[in-house]
Design a protein around this motif. Structure first.
Motif, PDB file in Angstrom:
ATOM      1  N   LEU A  80       0.842  -1.201   0.000  1.00  0.00           N
ATOM      2  CA  LEU A  80       0.000   0.000   0.000  1.00  0.00           C
ATOM      3  C   LEU A  80       0.876   1.249   0.000  1.00  0.00           C
ATOM      4  N   MET A  81       0.595   2.130  -0.945  1.00  0.00           N
ATOM      5  CA  MET A  81       1.380   3.360  -1.039  1.00  0.00           C
ATOM      6  C   MET A  81       0.790   4.448  -0.124  1.00  0.00           C
ATOM      7  N   GLN A  82       1.543   5.525   0.061  1.00  0.00           N
ATOM      8  CA  GLN A  82       1.117   6.571   1.006  1.00  0.00           C
ATOM      9  C   GLN A  82      -0.124   7.329   0.563  1.00  0.00           C
ATOM     10  N   ASP A  83      -0.503   7.220  -0.700  1.00  0.00           N
ATOM     11  CA  ASP A  83      -1.718   7.902  -1.159  1.00  0.00           C
ATOM     12  C   ASP A  83      -2.926   6.983  -1.074  1.00  0.00           C
ATOM     13  N   GLY A  84      -2.742   5.828  -0.435  1.00  0.00           N
ATOM     14  CA  GLY A  84      -3.884   4.925  -0.257  1.00  0.00           C
ATOM     15  C   GLY A  84      -4.141   4.022  -1.447  1.00  0.00           C
ATOM     16  N   LYS A  85      -3.272   4.071  -2.445  1.00  0.00           N
ATOM     17  CA  LYS A  85      -3.433   3.155  -3.587  1.00  0.00           C
ATOM     18  C   LYS A  85      -2.540   1.923  -3.398  1.00  0.00           C
ATOM     19  N   ALA A  86      -3.048   0.800  -3.861  1.00  0.00           N
ATOM     20  CA  ALA A  86      -2.296  -0.445  -3.741  1.00  0.00           C
ATOM     21  C   ALA A  86      -1.321  -0.585  -4.909  1.00  0.00           C
ATOM     22  N   LEU A  87      -0.298  -1.383  -4.696  1.00  0.00           N
ATOM     23  CA  LEU A  87       0.661  -1.684  -5.767  1.00  0.00           C
ATOM     24  C   LEU A  87       1.029  -3.161  -5.699  1.00  0.00           C
ATOM     25  N   GLN A  88       0.813  -3.852  -6.803  1.00  0.00           N
ATOM     26  CA  GLN A  88       1.192  -5.261  -6.895  1.00  0.00           C
ATOM     27  C   GLN A  88       2.715  -5.322  -6.993  1.00  0.00           C
ATOM     28  N   ALA A  89       3.346  -5.947  -5.992  1.00  0.00           N
ATOM     29  CA  ALA A  89       4.799  -5.873  -5.894  1.00  0.00           C
ATOM     30  C   ALA A  89       5.500  -7.120  -6.441  1.00  0.00           C
ATOM     31  N   GLY A  90       4.742  -8.175  -6.656  1.00  0.00           N
ATOM     32  CA  GLY A  90       5.349  -9.386  -7.199  1.00  0.00           C
ATOM     33  C   GLY A  90       4.276 -10.431  -7.420  1.00  0.00           C
ATOM     34  N   THR A  91       4.481 -11.291  -8.423  1.00  0.00           N
ATOM     35  CA  THR A  91       3.511 -12.361  -8.674  1.00  0.00           C
ATOM     36  C   THR A  91       4.248 -13.679  -8.881  1.00  0.00           C
ATOM     37  N   SER A  92       3.569 -14.745  -8.517  1.00  0.00           N
ATOM     38  CA  SER A  92       4.098 -16.099  -8.686  1.00  0.00           C
ATOM     39  C   SER A  92       2.956 -16.959  -9.212  1.00  0.00           C
TER      40      SER A  92
END
Lengths: 492, 492
Positions: free
Chosen positions: A230-242
């Motif tokens: 979760l970023m500081q502006d309240g938006k999510a970020l997909q950081a890795g996938t498997s």
């Protein structure tokens, strides 16, 4: 310099774009959508690479390298099982430039040098790698194949942003092949856990582990595991996938093995990746209005020392003291820079290293010489204290660990206070608008509802958390029954 | 396995091609001219990278990353000063694949997704990097820029051979910018020396440092420094180049700086690179008819231990002994593999590790257990000796150093006995045909003579050796006067 950095509250997006450039991480190039990763940014990426590479090898993986190009026909084989796979990609059609006979000094593509089959610059390497694995696997003795590749890939993105979405980016892609379904699932989960450990312990970014819904899943996968930050502006970020690929790619590229009983079976696969996008996550998780804030584990320079002097004599005295400290810090494996430039004033240096996120700044002036002290400033809290020089190296080394832990806890606290349970669509929309963050809600499990919620709110299902509990409820949109909550958010 | 390896005397070229594949270094891919670097080969390349990267950083360089693509117009700017630059390259003209409406399951290039300007997949990055440097350099305070990039590049080669000449290859390319001519020349020479040191101390390949003739020089360079190695078949191989670019690229891309007096000047440049071609040099310098011979500094596995047993009890006893040795070797930073596979016999394992060039093989059987000994075999000399287990770890560690030195000396001896001074064209041709190697001869300094000699003999001037002495003589072809000898050879 930092004076002009837009603040987060003014315009978060602008703050990010400016910061990446001003802190010398990256810049746009003269090539549409492609970035230049500058030395300071690349040094951070190298630290990520080194740690991830160590973790991959510790879990039994080896590196290899596969071709940049994928012939169109290989894509067709893949497409059969991966409908809807992104087709916006860079396509090589010719192999010769020649002088333009009509325009002196100009070059043209030689129309006589057309490829028989077009080559696609890899957007990901499943096709080329599985077509190679076909030659490597005959028997169960050849399995598992546990291979990783560090590479550049290209996806023809229309709207690009430094690190977050670029036409070319750097990543690693693991591609493994197994004799059994359960072993492949175990591998997918293991690598999701490696990514989570890396994000939390190394990048100080708390993540939620989960499964993607069918809509958000990688087209060729049976199951996509992910870590969501979760970023500081309240938006999510997909950081890795498997991805657990099932036998999809084995079937598309005819990769079979003889099992212990001599029977032919299709191989089970996984693939997993993280990219330079993590650089964006790093910036957006920790940094502030003064510039970057880097976790000590990833900072190319962990400690900067700035002399404050009025004369060359004073500088010489300070330098003598500093040299002792530098060598003590190096013994403790602390990376330290003595900024004794005479072309810049201390104030300028302070601002520059703040902008660049160096975790600890030490200043030494004539008074410190007299008193046997150093002034120690933390980048994350912007606090200062004066410390006796006795034991200072150990103090600094411990402080770096403390900062690493504090950054994680701060981000964890932000994340945890931004997961909101809601039970109605009104509440859902209100939370998304007012507070942001993850919204934990019941969903009826259909792609249609997911799509409709996205259309209405721009929020997507980030994941079905792995640690979620069964809980009877009803879908926030349709009211249909649901057995567990999922996490929604607006996302990068 | 190795049984079938063609011998060097039978067919050197075939020996090389087979060895690269059988030893699991690399293989051809389904993409024309592009190779797959397999895990074992890549592990060797990683060791090269790590050492080179360390050397680059020690000499003040930083890594960065620049775009894969170069717009055609940037090439045109470069072409103005670099006529004759290779134009066989991969050209991206479109950015979308779509389903072919006429052929179900097939894809086609979308004719509506044509790029306004074609993009060239970088064959080298001077153009993109110098166009970036323009934005980075204003004042002498911004110089020098000492930057290196690890990257893939593509040159559309018609005849390819694994590692030696492939359409795509991996390399590093250093690109530096300086305020003065002398500083740039110093940098070019420094990096040639770094390459020479790396080749000799790390790869155990003796090299000759020299300058290229104008014909053989990089098109955009004022001077090309090189290191030249000699393969076992008497052909030379250019192992690395370092270019003094003068102000050519600064002028092509308008890169100027304000000097200390505030006057605008063009920047001086260098570029330097080595590639996966070094893998080919490594194989061809040291290996033999049984397979690879790897210098210990580059061997992914330095020591392999093979148990020889008739029962599970014996294996268990052996394993106990081996575990002690393994942990002692690891303490001495020796990379060791205990090959306790029960699916293969010792003879098979011996052949496999011989083929893969592991420098030392240790075998342990029941007799060794009784006597407290190990059998130690050297890959380079194919000799064996029985050693007491007391002090064995230190012995092995010292032996690895000895092997490293011996390999270099063996190659040096071969090289030195294959530099032949000749004073007539008859002699020249005879040496080239009968003995091969470098032929040291007088040349009149003209491109025309160089060209003619090449046409007549296939030999090119590999370099004008830096340690050559002035010596009056006459050109072997034209009889015209010459002041120093140059080195000719047939070359890869």
């Amino acid at each position: 310099m930092s004076k002009n950095l837009t603040t987060r509250s003014e315009d978060y997006s602008k703050w990010y774009n400016e910061l990446v450039v001003k802190a010398d991480l990256a810049e746009n190039s003269g090539v549409r959508g492609c970035m230049v990763i500058k030395p300071y940014g690349y040094a951070i990426w190298e630290k990520m690479q080194a740690e991830l590479d160590r973790m991959f090898k510790e879990t039994g993986h080896q590196n290899a390298y596969f071709p940049l190009f994928v012939p169109k026909s290989m894509f067709e084989a893949e497409e059969k099982n991966a409908e809807g796979f992104a087709k916006e990609c860079a396509i090589v059609t010719h192999y010769r430039l020649k002088n333009d006979p009509d325009k002196p000094g100009k070059l043209m593509v030689d129309p006589n040098a057309k490829l028989e089959e077009e080559l696609i610059v890899r957007p990901t390497s499943e096709a080329i790698i599985w077509s190679t694995y076909k030659g490597w696997v005959q028997s169960y003795r050849d399995l598992p194949l546990l291979i990783n590749q560090w590479a550049n890939v290209v996806r023809w993105e229309m709207r690009t942003r430094l690190f977050l979405r670029t036409a070319e980016f750097l990543w690693q892609e693991g591609h493994t092949a197994h004799a059994t379904r359960s072993e492949a699932i175990e591998e997918s989960e293991k690598m999701m856990n490696v990514y989570a450990e890396f994000a939390e312990n190394f990048m100080a970014i708390p993540v939620i582990k989960g499964l993607k819904t069918e809509t958000e899943r990688f087209a060729g996968a049976e199951e996509t595991y992910c870590i969501e930050a979760l970023m500081q502006d309240g938006k999510a970020l997909q950081a890795g996938t498997s991805h657990f690929l099932g036998q999809n790619f084995a079937k598309a590229f005819d990769v079979k093995f003889a099992n212990a009983e001599g029977k032919q079976e299709y191989v089970w696969g996984t693939s997993w990746g993280v990219s330079t996008r993590l650089m964006g996550a790093l910036v957006m998780t920790h940094s502030d209005d003064k510039g970057l804030v880097l976790p000590p584990n990833l900072a190319p320079i962990q400690v900067v020392i700035v002399p404050i002097h009025k004369s060359d004599e004073q500088l010489a005295e300070i330098t003598t003291e500093v040299n002792v400290l530098v060598s003590e810090l190096k013994k403790l494996h602390v990376s330290v820079k003595y900024d004794d430039r005479t072309t810049q004033k201390p104030g300028f240096k302070f601002a520059e290293w703040e902008l660049k996120g160096v975790p600890i700044r030490i200043a030494v002036g004539p008074k410190d010489l007299e008193n046997g002290t150093f002034e120690v400033a933390r980048r994350d809290t912007l606090t200062k204290e004066v410390k006796p020089k006795n034991g200072i190296a150990t103090y600094i080394s411990d402080l770096l660990e403390e900062i690493q832990a504090d950054l994680f806890n701060k981000a964890l606290n932000y994340r945890d206070t931004h997961i909101t349970e809601v039970n109605s669509f009104e509440e859902f929309k209100a939370v998304l608008n007012d507070k942001g963050g993850f919204v934990s809600a019941h969903w009826d499990g259909t792609a249609a509802t997911e799509e409709k919620i996205k259309d209405l709110t721009k929020a997507t299902i980030r994941c079905i958390p792995l640690d979620g509990v069964e809980e009877a409820g009803s879908c926030i949109l349709t009211g249909n029954s649901s057995v567990r909550r999922v996490l929604f958010a607006k996302a990068y």
